[in-house]
Design an enzyme around this catalytic site. Structure first.
Site, PDB file in Angstrom:
ATOM      1  N   ALA A 141      39.500  32.354  53.330  1.00 16.00           N
ATOM      2  CA  ALA A 141      39.020  31.675  52.135  1.00 16.00           C
ATOM      3  C   ALA A 141      37.722  32.188  51.528  1.00 16.00           C
ATOM      4  CB  ALA A 141      38.853  30.184  52.433  1.00 16.00           C
ATOM      5  N   ALA A 142      36.825  32.787  52.310  1.00 17.00           N
ATOM      6  CA  ALA A 142      35.480  33.114  51.804  1.00 17.00           C
ATOM      7  C   ALA A 142      35.545  34.069  50.610  1.00 17.00           C
ATOM      8  CB  ALA A 142      34.644  33.739  52.920  1.00 17.00           C
ATOM      9  N   GLY A 199      35.126  31.362  48.696  1.00 17.98           N
ATOM     10  CA  GLY A 199      35.511  30.029  48.270  1.00 17.98           C
ATOM     11  C   GLY A 199      35.877  29.871  46.812  1.00 17.98           C
ATOM     12  N   LYS A 204      38.706  30.745  45.217  1.00 18.47           N
ATOM     13  CA  LYS A 204      40.061  30.211  45.108  1.00 18.47           C
ATOM     14  C   LYS A 204      40.147  28.836  45.746  1.00 18.47           C
ATOM     15  CE  LYS A 204      41.944  34.915  45.193  1.00 18.47           C
ATOM     16  NZ  LYS A 204      40.631  35.564  45.457  1.00 18.47           N
ATOM     17  N   ASP A 216      39.427  32.042  63.286  1.00 19.25           N
ATOM     18  CA  ASP A 216      40.262  33.227  63.077  1.00 19.25           C
ATOM     19  C   ASP A 216      41.657  32.780  62.643  1.00 19.25           C
ATOM     20  OD1 ASP A 216      41.788  35.529  63.203  1.00 19.25           O
ATOM     21  OD2 ASP A 216      41.025  36.173  65.149  1.00 19.25           O
ATOM     22  N   ASP A 231      45.301  34.931  50.857  1.00 20.16           N
ATOM     23  CA  ASP A 231      44.636  36.016  50.117  1.00 20.16           C
ATOM     24  C   ASP A 231      44.107  36.957  51.186  1.00 20.16           C
ATOM     25  OD1 ASP A 231      43.645  37.264  47.721  1.00 20.16           O
ATOM     26  OD2 ASP A 231      41.660  36.593  48.301  1.00 20.16           O
ATOM     27  N   CYS A 242      43.724  42.300  46.820  1.00 22.44           N
ATOM     28  CA  CYS A 242      43.012  42.963  45.724  1.00 22.44           C
ATOM     29  C   CYS A 242      43.072  44.474  45.932  1.00 22.44           C
ATOM     30  CB  CYS A 242      41.566  42.480  45.620  1.00 22.44           C
ATOM     31  SG  CYS A 242      40.568  42.753  47.099  1.00 22.44           S
TER      32      CYS A 242
END
Length: 371
Positions: free
Chosen positions: A144-145, A147, A149, A194, A224, A274
């Site tokens: 997530a980082a 944050g 999204k 993790d 992601d 990405c």
């Protein structure tokens, strides 16, 4: 979308910054002191300076001049003297050069409505809409980082439900919590954990909402995934080795397998990166459809990017269900504001949608239980 300034007069006083700092300047940032590698001998506070990026990392810290490979980033005004910058004080931070004529007219949004806005690239914003979170659902953002999204998902749910955010680096988890607090979002719970170990194999009891989680615990999951990042722009230097690039595919598959197990039947899994490599994108989709017969590839809404790339054995219909944002599709032209004055709104929107980072999105639905 940014526009290139032309005919900027370069100054005799030079400041050299590292490649990472240089990329930030191209995106609209000022030059912060920690990013400064070198400055001209007699530079004082208030001097007009030209800023360059040392893309090969050859400039020695504190050098008074540098004749190696460097990329011009634009002009600015020094906030500090050379002596102050290289005084050896480790606590010296803040703006070292305030950019006044950056090469690209990419405006800085630093501290602009921070409790209301979280800036993201266009594809990053599209991902959360493709996930389509609904109020009251339990959502997992597996990697997530920082944050962006995560907070977007919570906002789309009207902050009703539960958004679990995981990252294995504690400082990044704190950043997620800070962003959630700043934006006033109460549905987000962030954990330093993790993602490859997020599946609880002991079926006896839950862990009070903390990771690891029981199978089929989430209505929707965003993966992601960590990736080679080859879609990031601007990027003035490539430091990846072939070994590093190839290391991401097995990690992504571990995370994907965990995500499938954690997803409820009928739930939605969105996979994104990405990067632009076939191995981390379309090949992963082909592998997932074969490895998990209960998954179906779905159409996406909104569909802003192009279709998937050939070469992974996916059918034409499957490729149409993917979104690939490809910066190379844009013609490499120097543009300025004057050349776009007569463009229609529709043309400007089309240009903005195409002129973005490289990105990939796939949306799956889990049709049946894997238990």
């Amino acid at each position: 979308m940014s526009f290139r300034r032309k005919n900027i007069k370069q100054q005799p006083c030079e400041v050299i910054v590292g490649a990472q700092c240089g990329s930030a300047v191209l995106r609209g940032a000022h030059v912060y002191v920690p990013g400064i590698v070198s400055a001209s001998k007699f530079m004082k506070g208030g001097d007009d300076v030209s800023v360059y990026s040392d893309i090969k990392g050859k400039c020695k810290k504190g050098a008074k001049e540098f004749d190696g490979t460097k990329i011009f980033l634009g002009n600015g005004i020094s906030e500090l003297s050379r002596k102050e910058i290289f005084s050896g004080l480790p606590e010296l931070k803040g703006v070292g050069v305030r950019m006044t004529e950056p090469v690209y007219l990419s405006p800085s949004f630093d501290n602009v409505l921070p409790s209301y806005l979280f800036l993201q690239n266009l594809p990053s914003a599209v991902v959360s809409h493709v996930l389509d979170p609904q109020p009251g659902e339990k959502i997992l953002d597996l990697c997530a980082a920082p944050g962006g999204k995560t907070t977007h998902i919570a906002a789309l749910m009207h902050d009703q439900g539960e958004v679990i955010a995981l990252d294995k680096i504690s400082k990044k988890v704190e950043k997620i919590k800070q962003n959630a607090l700043l934006l006033g979002l109460n549905s987000i719970r962030a954990f330093c954990f993790d993602g490859t170990k997020a599946l609880k194999l002991d079926m006896v009891k839950d862990t009070d909402g903390e990771p690891p989680f029981l199978p089929e615990s989430f209505d929707r999951i965003l993966l992601d995934a960590p990736c080679s990042g080859m879609g990031q722009r601007p990027n003035m230097a490539c430091t990846w080795t072939l070994k590093e690039v190839m290391s991401y595919q097995p990690l992504q598959r571990k995370l994907f397998t965990v995500a499938v197990e954690l997803l409820k039947p009928g739930g939605v899994l969105v996979y994104s990166t990405c990067t632009v490599t076939l191995a981390e994108n379309e090949e992963q989709v082909a592998w997932a459809l074969e490895a998990f017969p209960g998954l179906q590839l779905q159409h996406q809404d909104p569909q802003v990017g192009g279709e998937g790339m050939l070469g992974a054995g996916l059918s034409p219909e499957q490729l149409k269900r993917l979104q690939r944002f490809d910066p190379s599709a844009m013609r490499s032209l120097d543009r300025d504001i004057g050349s776009l004055r007569d463009a229609s709104i529709e043309d400007l929107v089309w240009l903005a949608n195409k002129d973005c980072i490289g990105f990939f999105i796939a949306r799956f639905v889990k049709c049946k239980s894997t238990q």
